[in-house]
Design a protein around this motif. Structure first.
Motif: not given
Length: 411
Positions: A297-298, A301-302, A304-306, A308-309, A311, A335
Motif C-alpha cells: 500500500r505504501d 500510494r507513493f 500514484v501520488d508522484a 499525479e504530481e 514527478r 507508474l
C-alpha cells in the motif's frame, strides 16, 4: 503442497500468499511481448513439525538455471564479500597448494577466481551453461552440472575429496534438499568442511523482506531447520555466522557427522534468538502477511501520488526480488516507465509479468528523474554511493523495504 519436503509432515500452515507471478528471472525479449506468459502461485507455508518454511515446487531448477540471467560479478560488494571469505577460510582451514576447494552453484567464478589467485586447486559446479562458460573464460575450472549424490561421487572419484565445499545462495534453490545435501557430503572429505550461505528467515520476517520469496527459492531457513536439513545428508552444524548480505544471511559451517564434535556457542545463541522471535511456534508467523500488505500500500500510494504530481520515477536494478515486488504490487510502465541494470544481458529485455523495459544505467543521468526506486535494496550502501550523482539535479532515492524510505543523497 500437501507434504513438507524435509520431514514429510502434512502440518503446513500459511505464512503469506503473494498471488501468482512468472518465474522471477524469465526476462522477456521484445519478440515475446505478445506471447503467453506462465504464472505460478507464490504461497509461503511453514511446517509446524520441523519449521521449514517453503513454497510448492511448481517449476524445476532445470527450467530456471539451464540459462541464467544473473551474473554475480556485476555486484562489486558481492565480489568483495567473496574475496574476504576466501581469505578468512584459507586462514581458518589452513588451505594451501595441496588443498582442494569445490564451489557448488559457482556462477561466473566470482568466488573461485580468488581461490585460483591463491594457487589452490579448485572446481566450480555450475548448472547454467552461459554463466559457467563465463567462469571458464575467466580461468576458473567449471563443470556444467546440477549437484546430486551421483554428481558429488563422480567429482570426488575424479578429483579427490574436497577440503572445503562452498554453497553460497543455493541451498534455498533446490527442491530436493535431502538429495542436494547428500551431494555435499559426497564431495567433502571425511574430515573436511562445508560452508553454506543462505538468507535467514528471522530477518526476512522481522524486516518485511517478502520480495526475496520467489520461485527460485523453494525453502527459507532458520538455524533450527537448517540443522535438520544438513543432518538429512550426514552433515552436522558446528558453527554459524550472522551476515548482513541479502538483508541478513546465515553462514553455516558444517562437517561430516563423524568429525563434527559439539556445536559452538554461536549456534546456541542464534537458536535462542529464533526461539525468542517465536519462529518455533506459529505465533512468530501470523502478523507477517499484514505487514507485507502495508509495504504494498505504501509503495503504490507513493507512485500514484508522484504520477499525479507530474514527478518522474524510474527504477534501478532488475533483480529477481524486484520482480516479486513489482508483480505483487501490480506496478507497470504507467507508474515505472523503465528500470536500469548494470548487466548487459538484461538490456532491451522486459521484466516478467509487469513488462517494464530494462535499459543501461546511463539512461538515468540522461533523463534526470525526480526519484529512483532502488529494487536491490539489500545493496543499499553500495548503491547510495553509486547513485550519488542524482543529487546534481535534486533527485532522490526510494527504498521500498523494510518500509518506504526516501533518501536525499550527497556527493
Amino acid at each position: 503442497m500437501t507434504r513438507c519436503r524435509l520431514c514429510g509432515s502434512t502440518a503446513l500452515e500459511s505464512v503469506v500468499d503473494l498471488g501468482a507471478t512468472p518465474p522471477c528471472e524469465s526476462f522477456l525479449a521484445a519478440e515475446r511481448l505478445d506471447a503467453p506468459e506462465p504464472a505460478y502461485p507464490l504461497h509461503l507455508r511453514v511446517c509446524t513439525d520441523c519449521w521449514l518454511a517453503q513454497i510448492p515446487p511448481l517449476i524445476t531448477p532445470e527450467e530456471t538455471f539451464s540459462e541464467y540471467a544473473y551474473f554475480s560479478s556485476y555486484s562489486s560488494s558481492w565480489v568483495e564479500h567473496a574475496r574476504v571469505f576466501v581469505e578468512d577460510a584459507a586462514e581458518r582451514l589452513g588451505l594451501g597448494e595441496d588443498s582442494f576447494v569445490v564451489e557448488v552453484a559457482s556462477n561466473d567464478g566470482y568466488l573461485l577466481r580468488h581461490v585460483v589467485d591463491r594457487g589452490v586447486r579448485c572446481l566450480g559446479v555450475e548448472p547454467s551453461v552461459n554463466v559457467g562458460a563465463a567462469a571458464r573464460e575467466a580461468g576458473v575450472p567449471t563443470l556444467t552440472a546440477f549437484l546430486s549424490p551421483e554428481t558429488g561421487a563422480a567429482v570426488r572419484a575424479e578429483h579427490g575429496p574436497a577440503d572445503l565445499v562452498v554453497a553460497n545462495n543455493v541451498y534455498a534453490h533446490i527442491p530436493d534438499v535431502i538429495g542436494f545435501t547428500k551431494g555435499l557430503r559426497a564431495l567433502v572429505a571425511d574430515d573436511g568442511w562445508v560452508s553454506v550461505e543462505v538468507q535467514h528467515l528471522l530477518t526476512l520476517i522481522e524486516e518485511n523482506q517478502y520480495d526475496t520469496i520467489y520461485h527460485e527459492h523453494f525453502q527459507y531457513y532458520t538455524v533450527a531447520s537448517a540443522t535438520r536439513a544438513l543432518a538429512s545428508g550426514g552433515l552436522t552444524l558446528v558453527d554459524v555466522e550472522l551476515l548482513p548480505t541479502h538483508g541478513g544471511s546465515l553462514r553455516l559451517w558444517a562437517r561430516p557427522e563423524e568429525a563434527a564434535g559439539e556445536p559452538g556457542r554461536r549456534v546456541a545463541d542464534v537458536l535462542a534468538r529464533e526461539k525468542a522471535a517465536g519462529l518455533q511456534e506459529l505465533s512468530g508467523y501470523t502478523e507477517f502477511s499484514a505487514r507485507v500488505a502495508k509495504v504494498r500500500r505504501d509503495l503504490l500510494r507513493f507512485l500514484v501520488d508522484a504520477a499525479e504530481e507530474g514527478r518522474t520515477v524510474v527504477g534501478y536494478g532488475a533483480p529477481g526480488k524486484g520482480n516479486t515486488l513489482l508483480n505483487h504490487c501490480g506496478i507497470r510502465p504507467d507508474l515505472l516507465p523503465y528500470t536500469v541494470d548494470r548487466n548487459p544481458y538484461k538490456h532491451g529485455r522486459y521484466t516478467p509479468g509487469t513488462r517494464i523495459p530494462i535499459l543501461p544505467p546511463e539512461r538515468i543521468a540522461a533523463d534526470r528523474p525526480d526519484y529512483v526506486l532502488v529494487l536491490p535494496w539489500n545493496l543499499r550502501a553500495e548503491l547510495v554511493e553509486q547513485l550519488a550523482y542524482v543529487h546534481e539535479w535534486g533527485g532522490r532515492l526510494v527504498f521500498p523495504i523494510p518500509e518506504l524510505s526516501i533518501v536525499e543523497v550527497e556527493r
